[in-house]
Scaffold this active site. Structure first.
Site, mmCIF file in Angstrom:
data_model
loop_
_atom_site.group_PDB
_atom_site.id
_atom_site.type_symbol
_atom_site.label_atom_id
_atom_site.label_comp_id
_atom_site.label_asym_id
_atom_site.label_seq_id
_atom_site.Cartn_x
_atom_site.Cartn_y
_atom_site.Cartn_z
ATOM 1 C CE LYS A 191 -1.952 2.971 2.086
ATOM 2 N NZ LYS A 191 -1.648 4.379 1.765
ATOM 3 C CD GLU A 266 12.209 2.538 8.368
ATOM 4 O OE1 GLU A 266 12.981 3.449 8.071
ATOM 5 O OE2 GLU A 266 11.701 1.765 7.534
ATOM 6 C CB CYS A 300 12.287 8.289 9.862
ATOM 7 S SG CYS A 300 13.432 7.090 9.141
ATOM 8 C CD GLU A 399 9.082 12.384 12.307
ATOM 9 O OE1 GLU A 399 7.966 11.846 12.430
ATOM 10 O OE2 GLU A 399 10.079 11.787 11.851
HETATM 11 P P1 ADP Z 1 3.610 10.386 6.854
HETATM 12 O O1 ADP Z 1 3.690 11.457 7.879
HETATM 13 O O2 ADP Z 1 4.903 9.871 6.363
HETATM 14 O O3 ADP Z 1 2.597 10.668 5.775
HETATM 15 P P2 ADP Z 1 1.786 8.406 7.785
HETATM 16 O O4 ADP Z 1 2.023 7.490 8.931
HETATM 17 O O5 ADP Z 1 0.615 9.310 7.828
HETATM 18 O O6 ADP Z 1 3.138 9.169 7.682
HETATM 19 O O7 ADP Z 1 1.712 7.616 6.418
HETATM 20 C C1 ADP Z 1 2.537 6.513 6.110
HETATM 21 C C2 ADP Z 1 1.695 5.467 5.435
HETATM 22 O O8 ADP Z 1 0.712 5.011 6.347
HETATM 23 C C3 ADP Z 1 0.935 5.948 4.187
HETATM 24 O O9 ADP Z 1 0.907 4.904 3.236
HETATM 25 C C4 ADP Z 1 -0.458 6.200 4.731
HETATM 26 O O10 ADP Z 1 -1.477 6.097 3.758
HETATM 27 C C5 ADP Z 1 -0.577 5.078 5.742
HETATM 28 N N1 ADP Z 1 -1.568 5.307 6.809
HETATM 29 C C6 ADP Z 1 -2.002 6.489 7.313
HETATM 30 N N2 ADP Z 1 -2.921 6.277 8.273
HETATM 31 C C7 ADP Z 1 -3.085 4.936 8.389
HETATM 32 C C8 ADP Z 1 -3.877 4.082 9.225
HETATM 33 N N3 ADP Z 1 -4.706 4.576 10.137
HETATM 34 N N4 ADP Z 1 -3.752 2.754 9.063
HETATM 35 C C9 ADP Z 1 -2.889 2.229 8.171
HETATM 36 N N5 ADP Z 1 -2.130 2.972 7.351
HETATM 37 C C10 ADP Z 1 -2.206 4.314 7.451
#
Ligand code: ADP
Length: 468
Positions: A191, A266, A300, A399
């Site tokens: 995903k 991570e 990160c 962050e």
């Molecule tokens: P970033 O700040 O790097 O965007 P996120 O943690 O929001 O960090 O996003 C990283 C990944 O996690 C993306 O692929 C995002 O679509 C996915 N993501 C965001 N929210 C959720 C959730 N509740 N459950 C699973 N995946 C998620």
């Protein structure tokens, strides 16, 4: 060298504004809901593609396909055969590397010098995983029970892996997840982040071309709250491998509890750099500056908190600010660009919010702090340095994921260690000094890196010994 070549500002074959489907069971399909979302170049706003928007129903379909492939054709592949598939994939990635790296530059903005510069790492990782397909094995265990009992462990693939990745290095992150799954005989649903899904989709095409059977690699783009959350909670998924923010990491741990799936995370960081007065300033200035400004701070392990001894504090702060000012900010396709845009408008708003907060909290702006004057479109932010920051302030604790450095005075080894460790994160630490004893002593006392290196991710996928 590849990095020095000019990149024509023409349409990319894979980012020509057309509709991109998702990969499920070896076929390219639209979302079950018919929905799609746009992917745009953050430097220009140009439409790169409309992308099928997966949600829970598409995840269901992908999990069914991944399970069928796991129990079916893929389980018959011997280690040498999985190795061969990975080596073929590596050859294809190598052949198409310029295309893949410019896709990352277009989709998330990183300078082409940076995305092309990952060539050796990306190919090295894939070929290393190929080697792992044949080199991981169980053990024979001496047994002291009465009688003749033969005890041994087998390393079995965990099963269906849900891989959720962020946007800050899509090609590398995709390979980081798909490679271990293929090496160990797992199947995977990747995903990608909604902000930058294109390199993952292109990698899906190359995986099919390399001979990966249908359903072994599925790529389902979509939003985190829908597609990501459905994947993390799905009872048919045996493991989630996640890279992203710590808040999402917490949601994933909760969502994974239903079937107690294995999880590897991570997550984010607020990493300290400690600069002692005896450090070689000519090395420490660019080192500490690029630790935070590279990839526009969207890493990160970025060194976002810099602790500097009083004796050199003013000089060092000014030199890092001047270094940031000298960096060329612009469109990532320009080979001269050193700092590209932030990935999205949302990220720009988030970072500019922290810039205002830093000023409100009383920090002194030593450099940057806004949009570069020569760029009137795109999500650009100048490399920014805040001085006299209080380590307990919001900009020093949260962050930001932008090119924003907090410089904090800290006198002496003990004070520097205490204040550097005063954070909820423990990801990455750097020490700049010319005293080797102090370097080792200090490094040992800084919070342990929580970054999951490749062998650890792989081990999590594999550890499933049979009871003897
Ligand atoms: P970033 O700040 O790097 O965007 P996120 O943690 O929001 O960090 O996003 C990283 C990944 O996690 C993306 O692929 C995002 O679509 C996915 N993501 C965001 N929210 C959720 C959730 N509740 N459950 C699973 N995946 C998620």
């Amino acid at each position: 060298m590849a990095q020095a070549q000019a990149i024509p500002l023409t349409r990319h074959a894979f980012a020509d504004g057309s509709f991109k489907k998702m990969l499920i069971d070896g076929k390219w399909v639209a979302a079950a809901s018919g929905k799609h979302f746009e992917s745009r170049n953050p430097a220009t706003g140009e439409l790169l593609a409309t992308v099928a928007e997966g949600d829970a129903e598409d995840i269901n379909r992908a999990v069914t396909a991944a399970r069928k492939a796991f129990e079916g054709p893929w389980s018959k592949f011997k280690p040498f055969e999985r190795q061969l598939v990975l080596l073929k994939l590596a050859d294809l990635v190598e052949r198409h590397f310029d295309e893949l790296s410019s896709l990352d530059t277009l989709d998330m903005g990183a300078p082409i010098s940076r995305t092309r510069g990952t060539r050796q790492r990306v190919l090295g990782m894939l070929r290393w995983y190929a080697g792992q397909a044949t080199s991981i094995h169980g053990e024979t265990i001496p047994n002291s029970l009465p009688g003749e009992i033969f005890s041994y462990t087998l390393k079995e693939p965990v099963g269906v892996v849900g891989a959720i990745i962020p946007w800050n290095g899509p090609l590398g992150a995709s390979i980081w997840k798909v490679g271990p799954a293929l090496a160990t005989g797992c199947t995977v649903i990747l995903k990608p982040a909604e902000e930058a899904p294109l390199a993952s989709l292109r990698l899906g095409e190359l995986a099919l071309e390399a001979g990966v059977p249908p359903g072994v690699v599925n790529v389902v783009p979509g939003y985190g709250e829908t597609a990501g959350a459905a994947l993390a909670a799905h009872p048919g998924v045996d493991k989630v491998a996640f890279t992203g923010s710590h808040l999402t990491g917490q949601s994933i741990v909760k969502a994974s509890a239903g079937n107690l799936k294995r999880v590897s995370l991570e997550l984010g960081g607020k990493s300290p750099d400690i600069v002692f007065a005896d450090a070689d300033m000519d090395a420490a200035v660019p080192g500490a500056a690029m630790a935070v400004f590279a990839n526009s701070g969207q890493i990160c392990s970025a060194g976002t908190r810099m602790f500097v001894e009083q004796k050199v504090y003013d000089e060092f702060t000014d030199r890092v600010a001047a270094f940031g000012k000298g960096l060329r900010v612009g469109n990532g396709l320009d080979p001269e660009t050193q700092i590209g845009p932030l990935v999205s408008e949302q990220q720009l708003e988030r970072v500019t919010g922290y810039l205002s907060l830093g000023k409100q909290e009383g920090a002194r702006l030593a450099g940057g702090g806004g949009r570069p004057a020569h760029l009137n479109r795109g999500y650009f932010i100048e490399p920014t340095v805040f001085a006299n920051v209080d380590n307990r302030s919001t900009i020093a604790q949260e962050e930001i994921f932008g090119p924003v450095l907090s410089v904090i005075p800290a006198d002496g080894e003990e004070a520097a260690i205490q204040i550097a460790n005063d954070t909820v994160y423990g990801l990455n630490n750097s020490v700049f000094t010319n005293d080797i004893d102090r370097a080792y002593r200090t490094a040992r006392r800084l919070l342990r890196a929580s970054f999951l290196y490749l062998p650890a991710v792989l081990a999590l996928l594999l550890l499933n010994p049979l009871p003897a």
